[in-house]
Design a protein around this motif. Sequence first.
Motif, short mmCIF file in Angstrom:
data_model
loop_
_atom_site.label_atom_id
_atom_site.label_comp_id
_atom_site.label_asym_id
_atom_site.label_seq_id
_atom_site.Cartn_x
_atom_site.Cartn_y
_atom_site.Cartn_z
N ILE A 1 3.39 -2.56 3.33
CA ILE A 1 4.59 -2.39 4.15
C ILE A 1 4.26 -2.83 5.57
CG2 ILE A 1 4.03 0.06 4.51
CD1 ILE A 1 7.05 0.56 4.86
N GLY B 1 6.15 -3.53 9.47
CA GLY B 1 7.28 -3.59 10.38
C GLY B 1 7.06 -4.60 11.47
N PHE C 1 7.22 -3.94 1.14
CA PHE C 1 8.36 -3.71 2.01
C PHE C 1 8.17 -4.61 3.24
CE2 PHE C 1 7.63 0.36 -0.19
CZ PHE C 1 8.89 0.58 -0.76
N ALA C 2 8.95 -5.68 3.33
CA ALA C 2 8.81 -6.67 4.40
C ALA C 2 9.87 -6.44 5.47
CB ALA C 2 8.96 -8.08 3.84
N LEU C 3 9.47 -6.56 6.71
CA LEU C 3 10.43 -6.42 7.81
C LEU C 3 11.61 -7.35 7.59
CD1 LEU C 3 11.05 -5.15 10.63
CD2 LEU C 3 9.98 -7.19 11.61
N THR D 1 14.61 -11.70 5.74
CA THR D 1 13.21 -11.34 6.00
C THR D 1 12.78 -11.95 7.33
OG1 THR D 1 12.70 -11.18 3.65
CG2 THR D 1 10.85 -11.50 5.14
N THR E 1 5.20 1.70 10.79
CA THR E 1 5.26 2.13 9.40
C THR E 1 4.31 3.28 9.07
OG1 THR E 1 3.57 0.53 8.71
CG2 THR E 1 5.86 -0.22 8.70
N THR F 1 -0.86 -1.91 5.71
CA THR F 1 0.10 -2.38 6.69
C THR F 1 -0.60 -3.32 7.65
OG1 THR F 1 1.82 -1.69 8.26
CG2 THR F 1 -0.27 -0.48 8.32
N VAL G 1 13.00 4.36 2.69
CA VAL G 1 11.82 3.75 2.08
C VAL G 1 11.06 4.74 1.20
CG1 VAL G 1 9.52 2.81 2.56
CG2 VAL G 1 11.51 1.93 3.77
N PHE H 1 13.88 -3.07 5.79
CA PHE H 1 12.88 -3.72 4.93
C PHE H 1 13.53 -4.35 3.72
CE2 PHE H 1 10.89 -0.18 7.12
CZ PHE H 1 9.74 -0.75 7.66
#
Length: 583
Positions: free
Chosen positions: A176, A178, A193-195, A283, A147, A133, A228, A204
């Motif tokens: 991932i 946030g 997992f993209a904000l 995104t 995250t 992250t 998630v 996400f």
Amino acid sequence: MEMTEKKLNKRERYKAQLSPFSYYPQIETLDFASISEGDSFYLQDFGIFNTPIEEEEYTLRLRITAGRITTTQLRAIADIVTRNNLEIILTARAGMQLHGLDSESILPIFKQINELGISTGQTFGDNVRNIVTDVYDGLGSASIIETYPLIMQMQEYFLKTPHLVGMLPRRISTGISGNSANVTSFFANDLYFALAKKGDVFGFNVYMGGKNSEIARSADIFLLPDEVVSFFIAFIEAFNKHGSRFTRSRTRLFYLLEEIGIETFVDYIAHEYQNSWQKAGETVLKKTLFSRYQQLRDGRYAFCYESNFGRVRAEELNAIADFAEVHSIEIRLGIDHNIYLLGLTEQFVPFQNLKKSQTVVACAGSHYCPYSFWNIKDDAQLLPLEKIHEHRIQIGISGCAKGCGRHQHCDIGLIGLRTNNFGDADKGARIYIGAEHSTGVSVGRELFEMVPMEHIRLVIDSIIDEYEQSGYDTFESFSTDTLNCYSVEFIALWILAKLESRSTTPLSAIDVQDNLCEEDQFMIEKELFLQYYSDKAYVYLIEDNFGDAIRQLSKSLWSVGKSDPGIAPEIKKLLVSKKYWEV
């Protein structure tokens, strides 16, 4: 027609005989001075591996969850390293590797590390690698969703599920974030997992199939934070069931998606997930240049302690732990090979940072890896580090085409190789430019197939000079608006022509980018080039492409015979058996 049955690759044949989870008890009684090929495979699933460079020397890989480490753990690691004369390398997944263990020390140290609450499990082999992250997760000014709690739940699942230990078709790298602005891009991960935002709700977007030479693609899925972990579990189970276990070089998720399509794989996930999800939202990512001191959301500061291109000494860890404890500061490892101190009340630390390595990611190199042709962490000093540091240009250096330095996911990338194209066989680098990496648009393009070691600095200097004259705020925006408007062959010839003639005319001075189109791009670029270099002897070679002119000009500039051993010392490589480093 005779049908040929596909054969499981060698690692899968070992798994079919005995699962890594079932093998684990044997570690206690193993003679590490004499291990078999099968032992080497299985031990990787628990973070233990050796190399053909020194078969009796072991490395231990540590999983530092989300890069967060305590002062107690840091001191204990420093003590172990000091007492056993080991080396520490920070990894590109915010972890650590301890190098220099022998057959006598590996098992006791393996136990000591795991007793610290730091797992070495599933850090290598066919496993879910350390989930990464952003280093400012939860505290940065750009942090929207923390995250870390999600990472802990995901990790809890795969570390404690026996049928997953070492049993995936291939490794899975997961990212991932946030944060709306990241220190480093996560689009090189198998799963990202993209904000994202849908309406007024943050969550996400899901991206899949990234690797060191490819950008992860949108799966058109938006997840709320509490969805998630369940999705991640469904993803892992789907890959475990449907991933290829045959030709080893094609077992990454990227190749499965290439073969069956991302939509089919998403259907497999849906079967495991047994719930619904929303279509992708927007995104949320913006390009940001991060300084050594970065202000946090609560007004305090973070400090980036630059490692020696991933190398760090035990005394440094002790000094950091002492300072962090006195000032109640949090310590985190970044995926950029640096150590971050979060929670400073003022912009001051008692450490001298002279490495200028903050934006440079350098793989392990030949001192630690049998595939690398460079001692990357030493040879990185040959780059124009002052300019790189001044402009916050992201550099990735890999010692081989495996790409552990993420050379195609940065502003300027290099693969250290060996060449005899310009005289005696010696070190050189393949150079990449133009990646639009922050938002996952594209990876870098190959600019030069090979530049001899002693000319690399001059070439990189010339590329950076182009950027400096362009007036852009970031190298990535310069890539988007200038470099990526031209063919990479035109840019290569342009750089070579400038080096040969000592011209100072920049690409950005040519105000015709909008006129370039795919059908007649070469003819337009040819006319442009002749406007500036029509008097050069090599232009007669430019007929239907720039290739011949590039080859002749690079030969004339770089064919120098035997290189200076002080710049590019002789390379001695051992033959590498595939059994060790099938990563």
